[in-house]
Design an enzyme around this catalytic site. Structure first.
Site, mmCIF file in Angstrom:
data_model
loop_
_atom_site.group_PDB
_atom_site.id
_atom_site.type_symbol
_atom_site.label_atom_id
_atom_site.label_comp_id
_atom_site.label_asym_id
_atom_site.label_seq_id
_atom_site.Cartn_x
_atom_site.Cartn_y
_atom_site.Cartn_z
ATOM 1 N N ASN A 172 12.588 -87.426 33.689
ATOM 2 C CA ASN A 172 13.637 -86.531 34.186
ATOM 3 C C ASN A 172 12.943 -85.318 34.802
ATOM 4 O O ASN A 172 12.382 -84.501 34.083
ATOM 5 C CB ASN A 172 14.548 -86.125 33.015
ATOM 6 C CG ASN A 172 15.576 -85.085 33.399
ATOM 7 O OD1 ASN A 172 15.742 -84.759 34.581
ATOM 8 N ND2 ASN A 172 16.273 -84.550 32.406
ATOM 9 N N HIS A 206 23.219 -84.705 29.541
ATOM 10 C CA HIS A 206 21.975 -84.050 29.107
ATOM 11 C C HIS A 206 22.331 -82.744 28.401
ATOM 12 O O HIS A 206 23.281 -82.058 28.790
ATOM 13 C CB HIS A 206 21.063 -83.785 30.310
ATOM 14 C CG HIS A 206 19.685 -83.382 29.881
ATOM 15 N ND1 HIS A 206 19.386 -82.103 29.488
ATOM 16 C CD2 HIS A 206 18.548 -84.097 29.738
ATOM 17 C CE1 HIS A 206 18.105 -82.062 29.123
ATOM 18 N NE2 HIS A 206 17.574 -83.255 29.280
ATOM 19 N N GLU A 237 21.121 -79.903 28.542
ATOM 20 C CA GLU A 237 21.161 -78.717 29.426
ATOM 21 C C GLU A 237 22.501 -78.631 30.145
ATOM 22 O O GLU A 237 22.988 -77.531 30.423
ATOM 23 C CB GLU A 237 19.969 -78.768 30.403
ATOM 24 C CG GLU A 237 18.666 -78.460 29.681
ATOM 25 C CD GLU A 237 17.421 -79.128 30.259
ATOM 26 O OE1 GLU A 237 17.460 -79.595 31.409
ATOM 27 O OE2 GLU A 237 16.404 -79.183 29.533
ATOM 28 N N GLU A 259 18.055 -86.991 22.249
ATOM 29 C CA GLU A 259 17.201 -85.850 22.560
ATOM 30 C C GLU A 259 17.605 -84.669 21.676
ATOM 31 O O GLU A 259 18.537 -83.927 22.019
ATOM 32 C CB GLU A 259 17.363 -85.448 24.034
ATOM 33 C CG GLU A 259 16.979 -86.533 25.010
ATOM 34 C CD GLU A 259 16.552 -85.949 26.365
ATOM 35 O OE1 GLU A 259 15.461 -86.315 26.812
ATOM 36 O OE2 GLU A 259 17.280 -85.121 26.939
ATOM 37 N N SER A 302 9.758 -83.372 24.227
ATOM 38 C CA SER A 302 8.306 -83.154 24.119
ATOM 39 C C SER A 302 7.512 -84.446 23.939
ATOM 40 O O SER A 302 6.544 -84.487 23.191
ATOM 41 C CB SER A 302 7.997 -82.154 23.003
ATOM 42 O OG SER A 302 8.603 -80.896 23.298
HETATM 43 P P1 13P Z 1 10.613 -82.305 27.633
HETATM 44 O O1 13P Z 1 9.902 -83.641 27.650
HETATM 45 O O2 13P Z 1 10.063 -81.345 28.629
HETATM 46 O O3 13P Z 1 10.725 -81.753 26.261
HETATM 47 O O4 13P Z 1 12.127 -82.599 28.119
HETATM 48 C C1 13P Z 1 12.855 -83.597 27.525
HETATM 49 C C2 13P Z 1 14.088 -83.824 28.312
HETATM 50 O O5 13P Z 1 14.981 -82.986 28.321
HETATM 51 C C3 13P Z 1 14.194 -85.056 29.097
HETATM 52 O O6 13P Z 1 15.492 -85.243 29.563
#
Ligand code: 13P
Length: 252
Positions: free
Chosen positions: A9, A96, A98, A168, A214
């Site tokens: 992503n 997601h 976010e 996640e 991560s």
């Molecule tokens: P990171 O791998 O930067 O922690 O992000 C994870 C993520 O939000 C993938 O959609």
């Protein structure tokens, strides 16, 4: 056997030329990766060019989001799932954290987007995951269970073939603090149980559940050894072709 999926992503990173450069650098590095599906999700403005340049390769392109709407119309700023499909995307990420956190998306919104993606022939990567507060309060499982039932509401048995779930945990995203393989496995097994109860044992057995938060070249192997982890949704470490390729080509 569930075929693993390793998805990158790219979030709101990379100009068009940077996206193309990364995709082209990735192509030879993962050309022999037949053990998994490889997916990258660039920003909307790069999807068409990246998809064109990757045609004939084993890398699929995804949208990072889509509209809840499924008919063209006066929806300024929105992009329909069918429009993503039109420019070469084969997958779409929905829900997601976010988007849930910063753009107020609810399970109902996520559900509409899931239906829109499936209706357009896309494979939907639906994200779920608890915040640190929720985990500390002991409500991680109930939060995830609620997100699953809300997000997947109204899907038919055949729709489920087009669903991938990404777990996640919000506290592990972009923090460098990954869930341990055991913590991730525990939640993945829970998700599969919930899925079996809501849908069917067969659908649960076939469901691919990705871990995100991560993921790096040095922790992918431990994660992938877990029985219910069927791949990864990678943020930061997917931005560089070399590190993403190392994740795709994890030691099996
Ligand atoms: P990171 O791998 O930067 O922690 O992000 C994870 C993520 O939000 C993938 O959609």
């Amino acid at each position: 056997m569930r075929k693993p999926v390793i998805a990158g992503n790219w979030k709101m990173y990379k100009t068009l030329s940077q996206a193309v450069d990364t995709a082209l650098a990735l192509k030879p590095l993962v050309a022999n990766a037949n053990h998994c599906d490889v997916v990258i999700a660039p920003v909307f403005t790069a999807i068409k060019t990246v998809a064109d340049r990757l045609e004939g390769s084993n890398i699929r392109v995804a949208g990072q989001d889509c509209s809840t709407e499924t008919e063209e119309g006066a929806h300024t700023g929105e992009v329909m799932a069918s429009m993503l499909r039109d420019v070469g995307a084969r997958h779409v990420i929905v829900g997601h954290s976010e988007r849930r956190q910063f753009y107020s998306e609810t399970d109902e919104t996520v559900n509409k987007k899931t239906h829109a993606g499936i209706k357009s022939g896309l494979t939907v990567i639906m994200c779920v995951g608890e915040t640190l507060d929720q985990r500390e309060q002991g409500s991680a499982e109930s939060v995830v269970s609620q997100q699953l039932s809300g997000g997947l509401s109204g899907l038919t048995a055949s729709d489920l073939d087009r669903i991938i779930v990404a777990y996640e945990p919000v506290w592990a995203i972009g923090t460098g603090r990954t869930a341990t393989p055991e913590q991730a496995q525990e939640m993945h097994a829970f998700i599969r149980r919930v899925f079996a109860e809501r849908h069917s044992a067969a659908a649960a057995e076939a469901l691919r559940i990705l871990y995100g938060g991560s993921v790096k070249p040095d922790n992918i192997e431990g994660l992938m050894k877990q029985a219910d982890i069927d791949g990864a949704l990678v943020g930061g470490a997917s931005l560089k072709a070399e590190s993403f390729a190392e994740i795709v080509n994890y030691r099996r």
